[in-house]
Design a protein around this motif. Structure first.
Motif, PDB file in Angstrom:
ATOM      1  N   ILE A 115      11.810  97.346  61.606  1.00  0.00           N
ATOM      2  CA  ILE A 115      12.578  98.176  62.180  1.00  0.00           C
ATOM      3  C   ILE A 115      13.985  98.321  61.539  1.00  0.00           C
ATOM      4  N   GLU A 116      14.391  99.734  61.392  1.00  0.00           N
ATOM      5  CA  GLU A 116      15.601 100.172  60.686  1.00  0.00           C
ATOM      6  C   GLU A 116      16.377 100.729  61.769  1.00  0.00           C
ATOM      7  N   CYS A 117      17.569  99.807  62.194  1.00  0.00           N
ATOM      8  CA  CYS A 117      18.442 100.354  63.309  1.00  0.00           C
ATOM      9  C   CYS A 117      19.711  99.796  63.004  1.00  0.00           C
ATOM     10  N   THR A 118      20.730 100.315  63.542  1.00  0.00           N
ATOM     11  CA  THR A 118      22.021 100.019  63.309  1.00  0.00           C
ATOM     12  C   THR A 118      22.283  98.815  64.586  1.00  0.00           C
ATOM     13  N   PRO A 119      23.415  97.962  63.967  1.00  0.00           N
ATOM     14  CA  PRO A 119      23.441  96.909  65.328  1.00  0.00           C
ATOM     15  C   PRO A 119      23.801  97.471  66.684  1.00  0.00           C
ATOM     16  N   GLU A 120      24.539  98.597  66.659  1.00  0.00           N
ATOM     17  CA  GLU A 120      24.869  99.328  68.142  1.00  0.00           C
ATOM     18  C   GLU A 120      23.595  99.769  68.592  1.00  0.00           C
ATOM     19  N   GLU A 121      22.470 100.201  67.903  1.00  0.00           N
ATOM     20  CA  GLU A 121      21.239 100.622  68.526  1.00  0.00           C
ATOM     21  C   GLU A 121      20.532  99.543  68.883  1.00  0.00           C
ATOM     22  N   ALA A 122      20.297  98.490  68.011  1.00  0.00           N
ATOM     23  CA  ALA A 122      19.705  97.274  68.476  1.00  0.00           C
ATOM     24  C   ALA A 122      20.315  96.523  69.621  1.00  0.00           C
ATOM     25  N   ARG A 123      21.810  96.681  69.918  1.00  0.00           N
ATOM     26  CA  ARG A 123      22.039  96.149  71.378  1.00  0.00           C
ATOM     27  C   ARG A 123      21.629  96.915  72.423  1.00  0.00           C
ATOM     28  N   ALA A 124      21.757  98.237  72.290  1.00  0.00           N
ATOM     29  CA  ALA A 124      21.340  99.038  73.294  1.00  0.00           C
ATOM     30  C   ALA A 124      19.988  99.239  73.579  1.00  0.00           C
ATOM     31  N   PHE A 125      19.173  98.610  72.761  1.00  0.00           N
ATOM     32  CA  PHE A 125      17.813  98.418  72.762  1.00  0.00           C
ATOM     33  C   PHE A 125      17.289  97.352  73.765  1.00  0.00           C
TER      34      PHE A 125
END
Length: 87
Positions: free
Chosen positions: A7-17
């Protein structure tokens, strides 16, 4: 069976998820407060005093280390703690 997901995502996207809170504003506040305190106290710091305190801790730590090594050497001379030392 082994399944792998990339999964490619930013740290912000991972925290939100994952539902984790955004701590960036708190981090920014803490860093700013620390910066202000350092700036306010930097003029009262005297390098000579800091070095004296560091060196005294260093000497104390060195003495403690020497005592530790001496007790280890004594223990190695008397491995079964019979009260007698080999000389």
């Amino acid at each position: 069976m082994k399944v792998t997901f990339d999964i490619e995502c930013t740290p912000e996207e991972a925290r939100a998820f994952l539902g984790l809170p955004d701590v960036q504003p708190l981090n920014d506040f803490m860093v700013e407060q620390m910066r202000k305190r350092v700036e306010a106290n930097i003029h009262s710091m005297q390098p000579e005093e800091i070095l004296k305190s560091w060196s005294s801790v260093g000497v104390h730590a060195q003495d403690q280390f020497m005592k530790l090594m001496q007790s280890a050497a004594q223990a190695s001379l008397n491995p079964f703690n019979t009260g007698k030392t080999d000389k």
